[in-house]
Design an enzyme around this catalytic site. Structure first.
Site, short mmCIF file in Angstrom:
data_model
loop_
_atom_site.label_atom_id
_atom_site.label_comp_id
_atom_site.label_asym_id
_atom_site.label_seq_id
_atom_site.Cartn_x
_atom_site.Cartn_y
_atom_site.Cartn_z
N HIS A 54 0.84 -1.19 0.00
CA HIS A 54 0.00 0.00 0.00
C HIS A 54 0.88 1.25 0.00
O HIS A 54 2.10 1.19 0.17
CB HIS A 54 -0.92 -0.01 1.21
CG HIS A 54 -2.02 -1.04 1.10
ND1 HIS A 54 -3.06 -1.08 1.99
CD2 HIS A 54 -2.23 -2.04 0.22
CE1 HIS A 54 -3.88 -2.07 1.66
NE2 HIS A 54 -3.39 -2.67 0.59
N GLU A 56 1.31 3.65 2.10
CA GLU A 56 2.04 3.90 3.34
C GLU A 56 3.32 3.08 3.40
O GLU A 56 4.38 3.56 3.85
CB GLU A 56 1.17 3.58 4.55
CG GLU A 56 -0.06 4.46 4.68
CD GLU A 56 -1.29 3.85 4.05
OE1 GLU A 56 -2.39 4.03 4.59
OE2 GLU A 56 -1.17 3.19 2.99
N CYS A 79 -5.54 1.33 6.46
CA CYS A 79 -6.37 0.14 6.68
C CYS A 79 -6.06 -0.48 8.04
O CYS A 79 -4.96 -0.36 8.57
CB CYS A 79 -6.18 -0.87 5.56
SG CYS A 79 -4.50 -1.51 5.39
N CYS A 88 -1.92 -1.38 7.35
CA CYS A 88 -1.08 -0.17 7.30
C CYS A 88 -1.03 0.53 8.64
O CYS A 88 -0.03 1.16 8.99
CB CYS A 88 -1.61 0.78 6.23
SG CYS A 88 -1.38 0.16 4.55
N ALA A 157 -18.55 12.97 -28.72
CA ALA A 157 -18.47 14.20 -29.48
C ALA A 157 -19.77 14.38 -30.25
O ALA A 157 -20.38 13.40 -30.68
CB ALA A 157 -17.29 14.16 -30.45
N ALA A 165 -12.70 11.84 -34.91
CA ALA A 165 -11.39 12.29 -34.45
C ALA A 165 -11.47 12.85 -33.04
O ALA A 165 -10.58 12.62 -32.22
CB ALA A 165 -10.85 13.36 -35.42
N ALA A 166 -12.54 13.56 -32.73
CA ALA A 166 -12.72 14.12 -31.40
C ALA A 166 -12.87 13.01 -30.36
O ALA A 166 -12.30 13.08 -29.27
CB ALA A 166 -13.93 15.05 -31.37
N PRO A 253 -15.91 20.40 -31.95
CA PRO A 253 -14.92 21.20 -32.67
C PRO A 253 -14.98 22.64 -32.17
O PRO A 253 -16.05 23.20 -31.98
CB PRO A 253 -15.36 21.08 -34.13
CG PRO A 253 -16.13 19.81 -34.18
CD PRO A 253 -16.83 19.71 -32.86
#
Length: 297
Positions: A54, A56, A79, A88, A157, A165-166, A253
């Site tokens: 983890h 930590e 935890c 931890c 999009a 393409a977007a 666009p």
């Protein structure tokens, strides 16, 4: 009260925690910074994936003996149980940490919780430090864990000759932060092979047609905590289930300055969502909307 140095360390820890997005599930993405007795950063770490140390532990390992008498700044409550890795809470005690700064309390804590156990052992504990900022990374995991279904983002999009393409741009930009990416034709991990074998699996793609709520529950059961849906074809199936969508991201666009959200998509903003961010690139205007309920966590 957290000092300016500790607040800066928390923001550092939040930034580190984002490096675990797309790979930690079903565990949360967590970051940790260790400060020595003089407030100097001597250790940093983040959780990469389930079964590995983890945040930590990584930070304490880096700090070594310099951690003794120092402060652990961690985005999520340490935890308090032994699972695949040690607790931890006990790792921090064994390292001689004298103060722990926590961003978000873990609702999945077992028993009294790591914060309570640390305080009972004589460690100074401060909680809810920069909680809202920590939720920029932890929020989707926390939402998914509370509801027991993945956090769902729909990105697309507007339909015009440049929308493919977007959407390709959106996929490239967003996929690394999601456990699972669903496009018009594929279903795959956001970071292919990024999750721990044995703790994560792809859900059955065919089940999407049965109904989104059932499919999301099945995805949660195999370790998925965040889903990114890209495109119109899959997105059209989401419209009857907008109550299950947590974020909507729309790319258009780039046009004249008079362009507003309703010209990007006349169906938006949907009821229950708020506009939280607008970004621009050389070619695109990107609007991000988020469900109001996120504020109530």
């Amino acid at each position: 009260m957290a000092s300016d140095v500790e607040l800066a360390a928390m923001r550092h820890a939040i930034t580190l925690s984002a490096l675990g997005l797309g790979t930690t599930s079903p565990n949360p993405p967590v970051g940790c910074v260790i400060l020595d007795q003089h407030g100097t950063t001597v250790g940093t770490g983040f959780h990469r994936r389930k079964g590995e140390p983890h945040a930590e532990v990584h930070a304490l390992t880096t700090a070594g003996e310099a951690a003794r008498g120092g402060t652990a700044v961690v985005t999520l409550e340490p935890c308090n149980h032994v699972g695949v890795t040690p607790a931890c809470r006990q790792e921090l005690l064994d390292a001689g940490i004298s103060r722990v700064i926590i961003g978000v309390i873990d609702p999945t804590s077992r028993g009294e919780g790591g914060a309570a156990m640390l305080a009972a052992a004589g460690v100074q504990v401060e909680t809810d430090v920069l909680r809202d900022e920590a939720l920029t990374v932890l929020g989707p995991w926390l939402t998914a864990t509370t509801r027991r279904r993945p956090y769902l983002t729909w990105a697309y999009a507007p339909n015009d000759r440049r929308h493919q393409a977007a959407e390709g741009h959106l996929l490239l930009h967003l996929r690394g932060g999601a456990d699972l990416v669903v496009t018009d034709k594929t279903l795959d991990e956001g970071i292919p092979g990024g999750h721990a074998p044995g703790h994560f699996a792809l859900p059955d793609e065919a089940d999407i047609g049965v109904g989104l709520p059932q499919w999301l529950s099945a995805a949660y059961a195999v370790g998925v905590r965040s889903v990114l849906v890209i495109g119109h074809e899959r997105g059209d199936a989401l419209r009857p289930y907008m109550h299950a969508v947590d974020e909507v991201i729309i790319a258009a666009p780039r046009a004249d300055p008079s362009q507003t959200l309703d010209t990007v998509d006349p169906h938006l903003p949907p009821i229950g969502f708020r506009l939280v961010d607008i970004a621009t690139s050389a070619e695109l205007l990107i609007c991000r909307l988020q469900r109001h309920a996120r504020e109530e966590m």
